[in-house]
Scaffold this active site. Sequence first.
Site, PDB file in Angstrom:
ATOM      1  N   GLU A 120      -3.280  21.952   1.390  1.00  0.00           N
ATOM      2  CA  GLU A 120      -3.501  22.205  -0.026  1.00  0.00           C
ATOM      3  C   GLU A 120      -3.826  23.696  -0.092  1.00  0.00           C
ATOM      4  OE1 GLU A 120      -5.899  20.161  -3.708  1.00  0.00           O
ATOM      5  OE2 GLU A 120      -7.062  20.650  -1.913  1.00  0.00           O
ATOM      6  N   ASP A 137      -7.500  19.341   2.744  1.00  0.00           N
ATOM      7  CA  ASP A 137      -8.049  19.583   1.419  1.00  0.00           C
ATOM      8  C   ASP A 137      -8.561  21.025   1.321  1.00  0.00           C
ATOM      9  OD1 ASP A 137      -9.026  18.445  -1.184  1.00  0.00           O
ATOM     10  OD2 ASP A 137     -10.936  19.097  -0.344  1.00  0.00           O
TER      11      ASP A 137
END
Length: 789
Positions: free
Chosen positions: A472, A416
């Site tokens: 990401e 993330d």
Amino acid sequence: MDSIKCSSSFLHRTKLNILFSNHTSPKISTPNFKRLFRPSSRPLSLSAKDRRSNIEAENVVVVEKPLKSERFLISDGLPSPFGATVRDDGVNFSVYSANSVSATICLITLSDLRQNKVTEEIQLDPSTNRTGHVWHVFLKGDFKDMLYGYRFDGNFSPEEGHYYDSSNILLDPYAKAIISRDEFGVLGAGENCWPQMACMVPTLGEEFDWEGDMHLKLSQKDLVIYEMHVRGFTRHESSKIEFPGTYLGVAEKLDHLQELGINCIELMPCHEFNELEYYSYNTILGDHRVNFWGYSTIGFFSPMIRYSSSASSRNFAGRAINEFKSLVKEAHKRGIEVIMDIVLNHTAEGNEKGPIFSFRGVDNSVYYMLAPKGEFYNYSGCGNTFNCNHPVVRQFIVDCLRYWVTEMHVDGFRFDLGSIMSRTSSLWDAANVYGADVEGDLLTTGTPVSCPPVIDMISNDPILRGVKLIAEAWDAGGLYQVGMFPHWGIWSEWNGKFRDVVRQFIKGTDGFSGAFAECLCGSPNLYQGGRKPWHSINFVCAHDGFTLADLVTYNNKNNLANGEENNDGENHNCSWNCGEEGDFASISVKRLRKRQMRNFFVSLMVSHGVPMIYMGDEYGHTKGGNNNTYCHDNYLNYFRWDKKEEAHSDFFRFCRLLIKFHDECESLGLNDFPTAKRLQWHGLAPGMPDWSEASRFVAFSLVDSVKREIYVAFNTSHLATLVTLPDRPGYRWEPFVDTSKPSPFDCITPDLPERETAMKQYRHFLDANMYPMLSYSSIILLLSPIDDN
């Protein structure tokens, strides 16, 4: 999602930052044992101000010898490995804390934890229980139902980056399980959202029976990823299972994913987090807002305990670990890999107003990225930024990832806000990082570097190099690295540009035909040169943003239920409601919406790269236009098994057959980007593509060793058109997919009962080597030999 273009993940993180800045709610208290957890045999600690004065005057801690305990035999212990480790009929405890001047290990039985009591405290002797910056001790005794934590003392000076306060009992960063409340979403004693937490002491219990389980090691080019939430997947009553909302619940429903054709699940955060982090009443829905998604980690080694089937049982920490393992084992039995979404960009401790429960109290200046006067850099949008490239922190990260691979058998990770891992750490020093000064290396904290040490370590680690690594490739500080993330030839990326381009083209926006063609080829404009098509994780929808059904139903977000006056969530969604806003629409609009959903799914399945589907999109799950449902433990985020059954003969069937087609086509899983040897672009006439600004038609044919050749076309104009097909002497094109047709004729399979009747409707066009396409439709045709009879 994309923090510059489609950035609802940034906005849900902004919500967290706001809450930490107002961390004064009477229902939410900082987790500590001040006044409650101080045994009468030990005097209360000095105030932070008095303690600072004493430390400045005398930075020496004297401990009477020998260390004594009524319950345990105590010896020096070893500085490694970090954490609590069973050995020699006892447990070795080791924790890094460079700037503390004293350390105490607190032992707490489960029953005492419930009553806010410390069972026993053992203050460590720096002359025997400290090696370098590591505190350690070895204990022998009865550890049944025993938990532990630490107190550290030292300088309480936020302006210098230190938050030492011996009144806090802190979690070990390496804790394998963290215990606090029993049930998900239920307040602690005294309606406390932050009751004291403690770490599980490991024991030599019965080993988990893996039944010979091993990592599947599926080729990445063959993956079909399904992003899902453990609790949300089975919590709805229509799941009709024994343990809804748990690891076991997911395991029980894996057959659904196998039927769909999924061979890899990407679990939204399953590390320990506090779902009550910003608990508040929701006046619109009549329930309470919680941290449902879990992007706010407390312990990176600990699975989310309240996802276990019986959190109130005595050994529920061990149960949670074993049930997570059971989920992985059952997934592997079905040929499904397990990838974890890991949030190594920040922790739940927030900024200077947030709680102190672990990293900040253990060694704040090491674990967090700090400005010269102690302020927290906030590249995560959540109040703090994990100091990923600090030597100690990057080793922590590698140790954590290794643990989940070797002990829990996971097959990879999605990072993330992964771009934060490319930023320089606090007190960046090239000589310390690389072994020598780098010419012109005058980098401030947080500057992106081309060779980040932590990514280097992960990429070249003998264990981690062999698992799936997905970034990401952006963060909340404006860094956007899609196509440019430091990759060492092995890192993949969530391709946010694929999402944006496909959304724009399918809804009929001018100027995107060429960019759409790049997406169909695996985005060589981003990944050619060192990487392959499968390094692009293609997606149209994900957890943050509209669902697939909402993408074709709403032009505008509807986030009032989040309690932020509709100010949160992404405004730039590239969505189109097909003519009428909201769920209540005319029959013609609803038909067009179904057609558009099929168009999006076709584009995902015929593109080179790795397709990723969001949970519930296979039956058309709606969140009512809410594109940022981070705070809802309710129907908005629950998979509706009843709706899935209703859609079984409609969109679910279409998705299942398209995934099967994707898997069967050798040409859609190439080892490299497609070239003119097998790929040919077409327009309304063969071999004449139209890449003009106004073009809304893209078609291509692809030679395939299994299907002979496939022809795919997209007409995203509001006008119908007649397409001339490539001439293949001795063969005829036959329809497989036409999204303009109602189910089941949207996908014509050999076993379709009315197949022959359906084929006759196309025959006169196909005999003329032509095909009519309605507006906003896509087709897949297959080459079949002409039967002279």
